[in-house]
Design a protein around this motif. Sequence first.
Motif, PDB file in Angstrom:
ATOM      1  N   ARG A   1      16.297  35.903  46.888  1.00 32.19           N
ATOM      2  CA  ARG A   1      16.209  34.947  45.790  1.00 32.19           C
ATOM      3  C   ARG A   1      14.819  35.004  45.167  1.00 32.19           C
ATOM      4  O   ARG A   1      13.808  35.159  45.870  1.00 32.19           O
ATOM      5  CB  ARG A   1      16.513  33.532  46.287  1.00 32.19           C
ATOM      6  CG  ARG A   1      17.944  33.348  46.797  1.00 32.19           C
ATOM      7  CD  ARG A   1      18.960  33.588  45.680  1.00 32.19           C
ATOM      8  NE  ARG A   1      20.323  33.371  46.130  1.00 32.19           N
ATOM      9  CZ  ARG A   1      21.008  32.259  45.898  1.00 32.19           C
ATOM     10  NH1 ARG A   1      20.442  31.263  45.214  1.00 32.19           N
ATOM     11  NH2 ARG A   1      22.243  32.127  46.327  1.00 32.19           N
TER      12      ARG A   1
ATOM     13  N   TYR B   1      17.673  25.174  31.633  1.00 33.47           N
ATOM     14  CA  TYR B   1      17.132  25.108  33.002  1.00 33.47           C
ATOM     15  C   TYR B   1      18.269  25.149  34.020  1.00 33.47           C
ATOM     16  O   TYR B   1      18.201  25.877  35.023  1.00 33.47           O
ATOM     17  CB  TYR B   1      16.319  23.832  33.153  1.00 33.47           C
ATOM     18  CG  TYR B   1      15.648  23.619  34.491  1.00 33.47           C
ATOM     19  CD1 TYR B   1      14.325  23.992  34.689  1.00 33.47           C
ATOM     20  CD2 TYR B   1      16.320  23.000  35.553  1.00 33.47           C
ATOM     21  CE1 TYR B   1      13.683  23.768  35.905  1.00 33.47           C
ATOM     22  CE2 TYR B   1      15.702  22.781  36.766  1.00 33.47           C
ATOM     23  CZ  TYR B   1      14.377  23.163  36.940  1.00 33.47           C
ATOM     24  OH  TYR B   1      13.754  22.936  38.151  1.00 33.47           O
ATOM     25  N   THR B   2      19.328  24.374  33.777  1.00 34.91           N
ATOM     26  CA  THR B   2      20.470  24.360  34.691  1.00 34.91           C
ATOM     27  C   THR B   2      21.128  25.733  34.758  1.00 34.91           C
ATOM     28  O   THR B   2      21.531  26.200  35.842  1.00 34.91           O
ATOM     29  CB  THR B   2      21.488  23.306  34.232  1.00 34.91           C
ATOM     30  OG1 THR B   2      20.861  22.018  34.259  1.00 34.91           O
ATOM     31  CG2 THR B   2      22.711  23.282  35.133  1.00 34.91           C
TER      32      THR B   2
ATOM     33  N   ARG C   1      18.908  27.912  36.872  1.00 36.69           N
ATOM     34  CA  ARG C   1      19.025  27.485  38.272  1.00 36.69           C
ATOM     35  C   ARG C   1      20.276  28.055  38.927  1.00 36.69           C
ATOM     36  O   ARG C   1      20.259  28.409  40.117  1.00 36.69           O
ATOM     37  CB  ARG C   1      19.073  25.962  38.329  1.00 36.69           C
ATOM     38  CG  ARG C   1      19.213  25.352  39.708  1.00 36.69           C
ATOM     39  CD  ARG C   1      19.732  23.926  39.607  1.00 36.69           C
ATOM     40  NE  ARG C   1      21.114  23.882  39.117  1.00 36.69           N
ATOM     41  CZ  ARG C   1      21.725  22.780  38.712  1.00 36.69           C
ATOM     42  NH1 ARG C   1      21.081  21.629  38.674  1.00 36.69           N
ATOM     43  NH2 ARG C   1      22.985  22.831  38.304  1.00 36.69           N
ATOM     44  N   ASP C   2      21.348  28.175  38.174  1.00 39.95           N
ATOM     45  CA  ASP C   2      22.623  28.596  38.731  1.00 39.95           C
ATOM     46  C   ASP C   2      22.831  30.105  38.736  1.00 39.95           C
ATOM     47  O   ASP C   2      23.902  30.589  39.145  1.00 39.95           O
ATOM     48  CB  ASP C   2      23.768  27.925  37.954  1.00 39.95           C
ATOM     49  CG  ASP C   2      23.812  26.420  38.169  1.00 39.95           C
ATOM     50  OD1 ASP C   2      23.191  25.944  39.145  1.00 39.95           O
ATOM     51  OD2 ASP C   2      24.458  25.721  37.363  1.00 39.95           O
TER      52      ASP C   2
ATOM     53  N   ALA D   1      18.450  33.288  41.504  1.00 38.55           N
ATOM     54  CA  ALA D   1      17.419  32.249  41.411  1.00 38.55           C
ATOM     55  C   ALA D   1      17.238  31.492  42.719  1.00 38.55           C
ATOM     56  O   ALA D   1      18.202  31.112  43.378  1.00 38.55           O
ATOM     57  CB  ALA D   1      17.765  31.272  40.301  1.00 38.55           C
ATOM     58  N   ASP D   2      15.983  31.260  43.068  1.00 39.17           N
ATOM     59  CA  ASP D   2      15.623  30.426  44.216  1.00 39.17           C
ATOM     60  C   ASP D   2      15.478  28.988  43.719  1.00 39.17           C
ATOM     61  O   ASP D   2      14.541  28.672  42.987  1.00 39.17           O
ATOM     62  CB  ASP D   2      14.313  30.925  44.816  1.00 39.17           C
ATOM     63  CG  ASP D   2      13.870  30.116  46.029  1.00 39.17           C
ATOM     64  OD1 ASP D   2      14.489  29.072  46.323  1.00 39.17           O
ATOM     65  OD2 ASP D   2      12.880  30.525  46.663  1.00 39.17           O
ATOM     66  N   ARG D   3      16.388  28.114  44.119  1.00 41.03           N
ATOM     67  CA  ARG D   3      16.359  26.741  43.628  1.00 41.03           C
ATOM     68  C   ARG D   3      15.131  25.978  44.110  1.00 41.03           C
ATOM     69  O   ARG D   3      14.829  24.907  43.577  1.00 41.03           O
ATOM     70  CB  ARG D   3      17.634  26.005  44.072  1.00 41.03           C
ATOM     71  CG  ARG D   3      18.898  26.534  43.409  1.00 41.03           C
ATOM     72  CD  ARG D   3      20.061  25.626  43.676  1.00 41.03           C
ATOM     73  NE  ARG D   3      21.245  26.021  42.928  1.00 41.03           N
ATOM     74  CZ  ARG D   3      22.242  25.205  42.603  1.00 41.03           C
ATOM     75  NH1 ARG D   3      22.187  23.920  42.968  1.00 41.03           N
ATOM     76  NH2 ARG D   3      23.285  25.628  41.936  1.00 41.03           N
ATOM     77  N   HIS D   4      14.448  26.493  45.114  1.00 45.60           N
ATOM     78  CA  HIS D   4      13.238  25.835  45.607  1.00 45.60           C
ATOM     79  C   HIS D   4      11.985  26.334  44.887  1.00 45.60           C
ATOM     80  O   HIS D   4      10.880  25.890  45.196  1.00 45.60           O
ATOM     81  CB  HIS D   4      13.088  26.064  47.112  1.00 45.60           C
ATOM     82  CG  HIS D   4      14.248  25.537  47.906  1.00 45.60           C
ATOM     83  ND1 HIS D   4      14.475  24.196  48.068  1.00 45.60           N
ATOM     84  CD2 HIS D   4      15.249  26.177  48.566  1.00 45.60           C
ATOM     85  CE1 HIS D   4      15.562  24.009  48.798  1.00 45.60           C
ATOM     86  NE2 HIS D   4      16.050  25.204  49.111  1.00 45.60           N
TER      87      HIS D   4
ATOM     88  N   MET E   1      11.819  26.758  41.204  1.00 43.37           N
ATOM     89  CA  MET E   1      12.114  26.653  39.780  1.00 43.37           C
ATOM     90  C   MET E   1      10.842  26.255  39.033  1.00 43.37           C
ATOM     91  O   MET E   1      10.135  25.332  39.435  1.00 43.37           O
ATOM     92  CB  MET E   1      13.211  25.624  39.543  1.00 43.37           C
ATOM     93  CG  MET E   1      14.564  26.000  40.133  1.00 43.37           C
ATOM     94  SD  MET E   1      15.308  27.445  39.332  1.00 43.37           S
ATOM     95  CE  MET E   1      15.479  26.864  37.644  1.00 43.37           C
TER      96      MET E   1
ATOM     97  N   PRO F   1      11.076  20.817  38.794  1.00 47.35           N
ATOM     98  CA  PRO F   1      10.339  22.077  38.884  1.00 47.35           C
ATOM     99  C   PRO F   1       9.242  22.025  39.949  1.00 47.35           C
ATOM    100  O   PRO F   1       8.577  21.005  40.125  1.00 47.35           O
ATOM    101  CB  PRO F   1       9.728  22.236  37.486  1.00 47.35           C
ATOM    102  CG  PRO F   1      10.552  21.363  36.604  1.00 47.35           C
ATOM    103  CD  PRO F   1      11.001  20.221  37.451  1.00 47.35           C
TER     104      PRO F   1
END
Length: 337
Positions: free
Chosen positions: A45, A123-124, A127-128, A132-135, A137, A160
């Motif tokens: 990610r 952004y969403t 994120r999806d 992508a690393d959701r941690h 952002m 973020p």
Amino acid sequence: MAAPAASAAEPGALVPAADREIQFTADGTTAYGTLHVPAHRAGHRLPAALLLPGSGPTDRNGDEPPALTPGTLAAVADTLAGDGVMTLRFDKYFTGRTGPGAFQGDPGRLDLAAFTRQAAAAYTTLRDQPEADRHAMLVVGHSEGGLQALLVARTVRPAPAGLALLAPQDERLLDSLAAQLDGQLDQAVAAGQVTEEAARANKTALAAAVADFRAGRPVDTSALLPPLAQLLNALFGPDNARFVRSDDAVYPPDVAREVRPGTRVTVTCGTADARVPCATVPPLLGALARAHTSGPGLRTLDGVDHFLHPAGTPVNEHALAPAAVAALHEFARSWKR
């Protein structure tokens, strides 16, 4: 052709860098953008940054074609890719492939919140993405995009981990505009183009026009020089008044105080930037400090203009100044893979 998702490659295999055309919907309008995914190992990610453009009809690359094509956001994407950061940049309303969308024929309905909702939807979408690393952002905003980065940060989830505010809008919109126009009048006096008396009269008339607009009174631009009158008539006219009023109502330091504690923040100002001079940055920095954000903090870029170019560079030159590149690398260091 879309690049293969990370999960499509054998785990651990090298996935080459690729761009993907991305689309998402906000308020009934489909927006289009470019997702850049740097080379990486399959299954890994990546930190992911949303890139937000400046004011006006500025597209995904940071351009207002055909006359103004500095390529600022495209260059930022290339720079962050070197640190393994994937990026999404998009054509906001009335630019690029997105166009006017649901606001066709009635641009006067657009306000600042509409652009914030569009950016939050982007952004969403980022994120999806499977890579992508959701941690990790991130949001990177240039000029007015710096204010939008602050506005988006308080609405999206997860919040973020980092914000890069590049020559950000740090004052109320019309205060910033008036300061710029006053400075241009001073330059015109120095060049012998207008008299000192005429410059003083135009500064007074400009201040009165701003005060009248803010108070909801009729605005009289007849005492202004024709270029200034034309500019204000366009900004305060039916196509733009709602947006201008909504943007001008926001004081960026107030929004900065709401940034999540611990967020890693970089703020840049260029010493050759006439639009967002370094002298106006301290209130924004103070608000970020009170929000308990972390560094790097302010990076003053010597000899750098508003488009993050070396001063004197042709406006359509796409290379970022070395100082701007260094600030971006420093910002991304915490997430470099």
